[in-house]
Write a protein that holds these residues in place. Sequence first.
Motif, short mmCIF file in Angstrom:
data_model
loop_
_atom_site.label_atom_id
_atom_site.label_comp_id
_atom_site.label_asym_id
_atom_site.label_seq_id
_atom_site.Cartn_x
_atom_site.Cartn_y
_atom_site.Cartn_z
N ALA A 236 0.84 -1.21 0.00
CA ALA A 236 0.00 0.00 0.00
C ALA A 236 0.87 1.25 0.00
CB ALA A 236 -0.92 -0.01 1.21
N GLN A 237 1.93 1.17 0.77
CA GLN A 237 2.82 2.32 0.86
C GLN A 237 3.51 2.58 -0.48
OE1 GLN A 237 5.83 1.98 3.87
NE2 GLN A 237 5.51 4.12 4.46
N SER A 238 3.94 1.49 -1.12
CA SER A 238 4.65 1.66 -2.39
C SER A 238 3.71 2.18 -3.48
CB SER A 238 5.32 0.35 -2.82
OG SER A 238 4.37 -0.54 -3.36
N ILE A 239 2.42 1.92 -3.34
CA ILE A 239 1.46 2.40 -4.33
C ILE A 239 0.96 3.80 -3.98
CG2 ILE A 239 -0.81 1.90 -5.37
CD1 ILE A 239 -0.27 -1.09 -4.69
N GLY A 240 0.99 4.10 -2.69
CA GLY A 240 0.47 5.40 -2.24
C GLY A 240 -0.98 5.35 -1.82
#
Length: 420
Positions: A41-45
């Motif tokens: 989720a973090q890498s996708i934003g």
Amino acid sequence: LQSNSQEEDTPITRFQQYLRINTAHPNPNYTAPVSFLLDQAQSIGLTSKTFEFVSGKPVLLLTWLGTNPHLPSILFNSHLDSVPAESDKWIHPPFSAHRTTDGHIYARGAQDDKCIGVQYLEAIRNLKSRGFSPLRTVHISYVPEEEIGGFDGMMRFAASSEFRDLNLGFAMDEGQANPGDEFRVFYADRTPWEFIIKAEGIPGHGAKLYDNSAMENLMKSVELIAKFRETQFDFVKAGKAANSEVISVNPVYLKAGTPSTTGFVMNMQPSEAEAGYDLRLPPMADPDVMKKRIAEEWAPSIRNMTYTVKEKGKLRDHLGRPIMTPTNDTNPWWSIFKQAVEATGGKLAKPEILASTTDSRYIRSLGIPVLGFSPMTNTPILLHDHNEFLKDIVFMKGIEVYESVITALSSFKGVSDQVI
Ligand SMILES: CSCC[C@H](NC=O)C(=O)O
Ligand SMILES: [Zn+2]
Ligand SMILES: [Zn+2]
């Protein structure tokens, strides 16, 4: 296509990573998948929230905010847990996510339902990289305990104020594979009953012929239930109804006998006998008719029988209507979904009732339309079976399908006189 290189980071390797986390019952690891998904989720934003309605059983919610967050939002749900796997009966270990040279990825959960959990994210990753922004807010939820009924998972989440605050207009949840080349889609689940019958009787010498023994009374009922099962199954065999459109009642255990050190006492007729059934009712079935049949024919007190029924879900919503999502023009979400799948060159099969039961029943019972959908064509149905697998190209095609579906659903402006 074969590659096991550690460096590679692709949708397929991310799928494999997720599959390698053992979330099988009876002791599913919920910490590891949540932390894996949070990283993604973090890498996708995407923003994230974790709820623990029951301690140790987290619900993960990821959110992609829409440009008009006041419009009802869309939810894509999947479950974190899996059913157990008997390792020694698999051709590749069930948590290895081994990918064969011809692209089969073997793992418990490959079809049920870790594929969709990763596909949702990969679709959003691609949409974001193309600069798409949704009009409506898109949520993705990952819930525990689906495989054992969702009581500490989606049931709690759906009943929460946090869920109400999502202001959902529409949701999607898991479906099932199709050996054919059409995508299957499900508009309702059957509701499960845990059904147990018990018989009591006077014990007696194994050599004695007498009436009303516990075993005799139980067996009479077992036979009657088997006959009913046959009448239902006959409709299916005759092509008049799908498996999921009839009532199924399948024996799952028998319990009787007087234990001895070597097994059972053989010259005694026992005073108690019991049988357990998995009974499933389609949404149109009348639960009262079923209960009457049980009380009068399958477990009548005149044969010294008692029974218990545990209803593991509801058949009707708060207005007394069968819990089903319309798949016609009255439901704009249906048309949007259908067109979005067809826009990818895919064909949709006739909408079906699901034979088993998913968490979508908790969402539907709130009056929110839900479609069950796992984009797997030309794939044998292997959920809960040995050697569950998904082909890489089928997984990749699914991402493309969700890109289209997420784009279309999240862009829906609504009908002018209604807030849908
Ligand atoms: C008591 S609800 C059980 C839910 C379960 N779901 C998936 O297999 C099922 O048996 O269908
Ligand atoms: Zn499932
Ligand atoms: Zn399952």
